[in-house]
Design a protein around this motif. Structure first.
Motif, PDB file in Angstrom:
ATOM      1  N   ARG A  46      20.305  43.473  38.348  1.00  6.73           N
ATOM      2  CA  ARG A  46      20.328  44.775  37.679  1.00  6.73           C
ATOM      3  C   ARG A  46      21.749  45.339  37.673  1.00  6.73           C
ATOM      4  NH1 ARG A  46      16.464  48.193  36.082  1.00  6.73           N
ATOM      5  NH2 ARG A  46      14.861  46.971  37.112  1.00  6.73           N
ATOM      6  N   GLU A  47      22.484  45.163  38.780  1.00  8.03           N
ATOM      7  CA  GLU A  47      23.800  45.778  38.925  1.00  8.03           C
ATOM      8  C   GLU A  47      24.854  45.068  38.080  1.00  8.03           C
ATOM      9  OE1 GLU A  47      23.150  42.785  42.152  1.00  8.03           O
ATOM     10  OE2 GLU A  47      22.012  44.515  41.517  1.00  8.03           O
ATOM     11  N   ASP A  48      25.932  45.794  37.810  1.00 10.22           N
ATOM     12  CA  ASP A  48      27.044  45.268  37.029  1.00 10.22           C
ATOM     13  C   ASP A  48      27.765  44.179  37.820  1.00 10.22           C
ATOM     14  OD1 ASP A  48      28.809  44.990  34.920  1.00 10.22           O
ATOM     15  OD2 ASP A  48      29.830  46.902  35.235  1.00 10.22           O
ATOM     16  N   PHE A  49      28.646  43.462  37.155  1.00  8.75           N
ATOM     17  CA  PHE A  49      29.454  42.433  37.795  1.00  8.75           C
ATOM     18  C   PHE A  49      30.917  42.675  37.469  1.00  8.75           C
ATOM     19  CE2 PHE A  49      27.559  40.766  33.862  1.00  8.75           C
ATOM     20  CZ  PHE A  49      28.685  40.538  33.093  1.00  8.75           C
ATOM     21  N   ASP A  50      31.784  42.114  38.293  1.00  4.53           N
ATOM     22  CA  ASP A  50      33.233  42.218  38.126  1.00  4.53           C
ATOM     23  C   ASP A  50      33.736  40.863  37.649  1.00  4.53           C
ATOM     24  OD1 ASP A  50      36.041  42.011  38.653  1.00  4.53           O
ATOM     25  OD2 ASP A  50      35.898  43.583  40.158  1.00  4.53           O
ATOM     26  N   VAL A  51      34.182  40.799  36.405  1.00  6.34           N
ATOM     27  CA  VAL A  51      34.599  39.531  35.804  1.00  6.34           C
ATOM     28  C   VAL A  51      35.728  38.887  36.598  1.00  6.34           C
ATOM     29  CG1 VAL A  51      35.531  38.427  33.734  1.00  6.34           C
ATOM     30  CG2 VAL A  51      33.845  40.268  33.513  1.00  6.34           C
ATOM     31  N   ALA A  52      36.771  39.652  36.921  1.00 10.16           N
ATOM     32  CA  ALA A  52      37.910  39.095  37.650  1.00 10.16           C
ATOM     33  C   ALA A  52      37.485  38.569  39.018  1.00 10.16           C
ATOM     34  CB  ALA A  52      39.014  40.142  37.797  1.00 10.16           C
ATOM     35  N   ALA A  53      36.611  39.279  39.700  1.00  8.91           N
ATOM     36  CA  ALA A  53      36.148  38.837  41.026  1.00  8.91           C
ATOM     37  C   ALA A  53      35.340  37.549  40.918  1.00  8.91           C
ATOM     38  CB  ALA A  53      35.309  39.938  41.679  1.00  8.91           C
ATOM     39  N   GLU A  54      34.541  37.413  39.866  1.00 11.11           N
ATOM     40  CA  GLU A  54      33.740  36.193  39.684  1.00 11.11           C
ATOM     41  C   GLU A  54      34.627  34.990  39.372  1.00 11.11           C
ATOM     42  OE1 GLU A  54      30.673  35.910  40.522  1.00 11.11           O
ATOM     43  OE2 GLU A  54      30.332  38.042  40.812  1.00 11.11           O
ATOM     44  N   ILE A  55      35.672  35.199  38.564  1.00  8.69           N
ATOM     45  CA  ILE A  55      36.609  34.104  38.274  1.00  8.69           C
ATOM     46  C   ILE A  55      37.352  33.716  39.547  1.00  8.69           C
ATOM     47  CG2 ILE A  55      38.709  33.478  37.010  1.00  8.69           C
ATOM     48  CD1 ILE A  55      37.598  35.219  34.675  1.00  8.69           C
ATOM     49  N   ALA A  56      37.793  34.702  40.315  1.00  4.93           N
ATOM     50  CA  ALA A  56      38.506  34.426  41.566  1.00  4.93           C
ATOM     51  C   ALA A  56      37.598  33.679  42.545  1.00  4.93           C
ATOM     52  CB  ALA A  56      39.004  35.728  42.195  1.00  4.93           C
ATOM     53  N   ARG A  57      36.340  34.062  42.637  1.00  4.08           N
ATOM     54  CA  ARG A  57      35.398  33.397  43.532  1.00  4.08           C
ATOM     55  C   ARG A  57      35.280  31.920  43.180  1.00  4.08           C
ATOM     56  NH1 ARG A  57      31.005  31.149  43.524  1.00  4.08           N
ATOM     57  NH2 ARG A  57      30.456  31.697  41.409  1.00  4.08           N
ATOM     58  N   LEU A  58      35.284  31.633  41.890  1.00  6.42           N
ATOM     59  CA  LEU A  58      35.111  30.258  41.419  1.00  6.42           C
ATOM     60  C   LEU A  58      36.381  29.410  41.595  1.00  6.42           C
ATOM     61  CD1 LEU A  58      32.935  28.511  40.009  1.00  6.42           C
ATOM     62  CD2 LEU A  58      33.919  29.228  37.839  1.00  6.42           C
ATOM     63  N   THR A  59      37.548  30.039  41.516  1.00  5.92           N
ATOM     64  CA  THR A  59      38.797  29.280  41.460  1.00  5.92           C
ATOM     65  C   THR A  59      39.661  29.351  42.715  1.00  5.92           C
ATOM     66  OG1 THR A  59      39.970  31.140  40.447  1.00  5.92           O
ATOM     67  CG2 THR A  59      38.929  29.551  38.952  1.00  5.92           C
TER      68      THR A  59
END
Length: 158
Positions: free
Chosen positions: A11-24
């Protein structure tokens, strides 16, 4: 692919930059990251929110199948898929796909594939809520979305 695709429905929003950083983060084997961020749009200025409903359990399983198919088709180093549900206002995030690979073409194709299948196969239903308080009804599926997904199952021209 190193690792299992990460799939979340929330339900909650996501942080695009944080998700990319988590992956890389800490990864030297990734040479390309392609992300798609889908937003709620209101082209006519009448929408207060788009309400997304899903079938819990089934939605995660179907998106997981689509993500697994992508990782079997392309050499990915990582894959993240996040889809929101609930009431989402115009301009807010709905979906995120992040594909990481050693090379750009695989990342581009995998992200495109994921979005084509999310639009046509993921079990989500959209209902419009209008600014004037009226119910805009359920949003019908588009033939163009099915056609976009069909291109991935067709044989390439000879």
């Amino acid at each position: 692919m190193s690792g299992v695709p990460m799939v979340r429905i929330q339900r909650e929003d996501f942080d695009v930059a944080a998700e990319i950083a988590r992956l890389t983060q800490g990864r030297a084997d990734i040479g390309a990251v392609v992300s798609f961020q889908g937003l709620c749009r209101d082209e006519q200025g009448r929408l207060s929110a788009l309400e997304l409903e899903h079938y819990p359990g089934m939605a995660e399983a179907e998106i997981g199948r689509i993500a697994a198919d992508a990782t079997a088709r392309w050499p990915l180093q990582g894959l993240t898929v996040i889809h929101r549900h609930g009431k989402i206002a115009p301009g807010e995030n709905i979906v995120l796909v992040v594909a990481a690979s050693a090379h750009r073409q695989a990342a581009f194709e995998a992200a495109n594939f994921l979005m084509d299948f999310l639009k046509s196969r993921a079990p989500f239903w959209k209902k419009e809520h209008r600014l004037d308080g009226t119910d805009g009804g359920w949003v019908e599926a588009k033939d163009a979305d099915d056609q976009a997904a069909a291109r991935w199952t067709q044989s390439p021209p000879e």
